[in-house]
Design an enzyme around this catalytic site. Sequence first.
Site, mmCIF file in Angstrom:
data_model
loop_
_atom_site.group_PDB
_atom_site.id
_atom_site.type_symbol
_atom_site.label_atom_id
_atom_site.label_comp_id
_atom_site.label_asym_id
_atom_site.label_seq_id
_atom_site.Cartn_x
_atom_site.Cartn_y
_atom_site.Cartn_z
ATOM 1 N N ASP A 250 0.881 -1.156 0.000
ATOM 2 C CA ASP A 250 0.000 0.000 0.000
ATOM 3 C C ASP A 250 0.927 1.216 0.000
ATOM 4 O OD1 ASP A 250 -2.053 1.791 0.061
ATOM 5 O OD2 ASP A 250 -3.117 0.892 1.749
HETATM 6 C C1 BGC Z 1 -4.898 3.439 0.075
HETATM 7 C C2 BGC Z 1 -4.986 2.446 -1.091
HETATM 8 C C3 BGC Z 1 -4.777 3.171 -2.380
HETATM 9 C C4 BGC Z 1 -3.425 3.862 -2.340
HETATM 10 C C5 BGC Z 1 -3.089 4.632 -3.611
HETATM 11 C C6 BGC Z 1 -3.614 4.240 0.016
HETATM 12 O O1 BGC Z 1 -3.625 5.244 0.973
HETATM 13 O O2 BGC Z 1 -4.973 2.742 1.299
HETATM 14 O O3 BGC Z 1 -6.243 1.815 -1.067
HETATM 15 O O4 BGC Z 1 -4.852 2.278 -3.455
HETATM 16 O O5 BGC Z 1 -3.418 4.783 -1.254
HETATM 17 O O6 BGC Z 1 -3.866 5.771 -3.702
#
Ligand code: BGC
Length: 745
Positions: free
Chosen positions: A231
């Site tokens: 993530d």
């Molecule tokens: C979120 C993800 C997301 C990623 C990219 C993170 O903060 O938890 O779900 O895909 O950011 O934006």
Amino acid sequence: MTPAEITDLISQLTLEEKASLCSGGDSWHLQTVEKLGIPGPMVTDGPHGLRKVADGSMAGIYDSVPATCFPTAAGLASTWDPELVHDIGVALGEETRAESVSVLLGPGINMKRSPLCGRNFEYFSEDPVLAGTLATELVRGIQSQGVGTSLKHFAANNQETDRLRVNAEIDERTLREIYLPAFEMVVKQADPWTVMCSYNAINGVYSSQNRWLLTELLHEEWGYKGLVISDWGAVVNRVEGLRAGLDLEMPGDAPRNDARIVEAVRSGDLDEEILDTAVARILSLIARASAAMADPGSYDIEAHHQLARRAAAASVVLLKNDGDVLPLIDPDDVVVIGEFARTPRYQGAGSSKVNPTRVDTALDSLRQTWDDVPFAPGFTLTDHPDPQLADEAVSLSRGKTAVLFLGLPAVAESEGYDRTNTDLPTDQIDLLARVRKVASHTIVVLSNGSSVGTAEWDDQADAIVECWLGGQASGSGVIDVLTGKVNPSGHLAETITRKLSDIPAQLNFPGEFQHVTYGEGRYIGYRGLDATEREVAYPFGHGLSYTTFAYCDLDLLVRPVSDETAQDETVLTVSFTVSNTGDRAGATVPQVYLGFPDATVDRCVRELKAFLRVELDPGESRSITIDLTRRDLSYWDILLHSWTVEPGTVRVEVGISSRDLPLTGEVILDAPTVRHPLRRDSTVAEWMDADEEFAAKVRRATEQTGIDLDSDPTTAAFILAMPAYKMLQMAPIMTPEELDKMLGD
Ligand code: BGC
């Protein structure tokens, strides 16, 4: 690229180049390797629409190219319709491809442990079978277009409070039976190109460096062949992460992590083969994406909007319809109240926020059919009550059927923080009470991503229509339902409790001091509410229709299980008949729940094992047959570390919600008795059951001291429950060494 070609490519890369491939080139691209002409593919959010940020940076996250905003997962889950979800996946895949994006970052399939989780709108359900089945079809649909998905957030990201550092303490059986099965199902059945690890730690180890999670379970046990990505910003120790199976760090090389990988290989701390494996997976992803990127194609904006409208209508759950006030039939009788009718809330805030191609409002959509339907906003979307707006709405409602569009303001729920309550804003509840006093009927139409409590104001509404965050066509979709163009067929994917404190997880949510204990274990959602026999406002699986259905003729066929029976082999066939007993075409969703009243291990009262959406014309009946496998009947045994069935009674319940189960039957499952390996501290009863020599010695010793195990149940219970090695201290029927010898130690 074939595996051999990938190996050859890797051999042409320097150590530094390999390390640099293991992190993003920027916020949304993988690294480009200029020397080999390898382009860095783009990945973007997700999940219910494409959020391709116009300038490729992290800044301006809401400045993205227009894309169809479909209902968020909370809505999609309420359709209980795998085929529709597959179609939406295909559309999402087309848009992803048309924008030259290789991976759509979703779906998010974490369990709804508490309705307070700020990101519940992005998640499917409190039940892993429902979440896993629908997410499987979404992934299949998206990937059918030659682009990938990222199954997230692996695993146990069930709250936003402290999400970047919280440690989730979860016992093995709960993980296996509740928090992992949806991931397992999608991984095994749909092969998502990537899996995104969560920010949080599980049992003391961050997911981004959890070898058990990312390698032993995901790759070795589930057979996953794809790529694990972090993530955004989830990496804690990059080298540990790589060793654990985290292939790609996103968004980029932070802080100097590529150099750390190089140093670790040079110093001998990291085996270069581990790096090569990660690079091979990254190159495979690039190879997989290349065909679609060479031919992005286009998509039909209007057709996708119409699909979004169909999905919005299918997401609607008709919770209540007293006196059949719905569908609306008399245009002269209807007034529309509530700012949400004019300013819809149709998606949530955070990384999933899409820039829609267009937005339908409920008010405009209704006025396209009934052009002069009166409207009063009634309240503002700020925190400030406006008495004048409320007064106007009340006077407009006098003697009419008032359709009130209520819901949560955007600030109430978002990625990044949890809610503190499940209440609708007070000014909206007050307005409903006042309108109720003067209107002939009140119909409440709700827009919210996570569930809201209804018990406080339920008696003020003749009908309640839950729309969730229904995407860009939520306005037209709900009007299709309110006017009867579409017969509602949505069902709750999460229980609505009477009180927040009824939620089984609430005693342990969201934890404190960076620590949350999943103390309710497997008893989340309806599992816990059924076990404690709590009354609920609206049960899991509930949803009304404008027609009526009858269920009959339950028939069960069970086959014996042997040691040779495979996990995916059918052992129980459930057949029954469903009929449409009303005068409209409609769809019902039979749900099959199992319980195990004789189990020697703890089992939930009932658990959903299968469901099916069945469309029926008025008067039509259909025979339904559902096969359940050995795995469906199993629990996770923490001593055997495997999915295990016990012989005995299996209770089968079929119905239209976890609390409305007209068909019930039982079968006796013939299966080998579960034997756990004997340990020093296995009880005397377990030892006697497993070992005749031991049993004979105990009987002899007890007889000698005048105890008859058969006729003296009190003393027998006392002795039989003792760990064997403890009993030896009191009745030396053998030495501890002899006991150990019997264990083969
Ligand atoms: C979120 C993800 C997301 C990623 C990219 C993170 O903060 O938890 O779900 O895909 O950011 O934006």
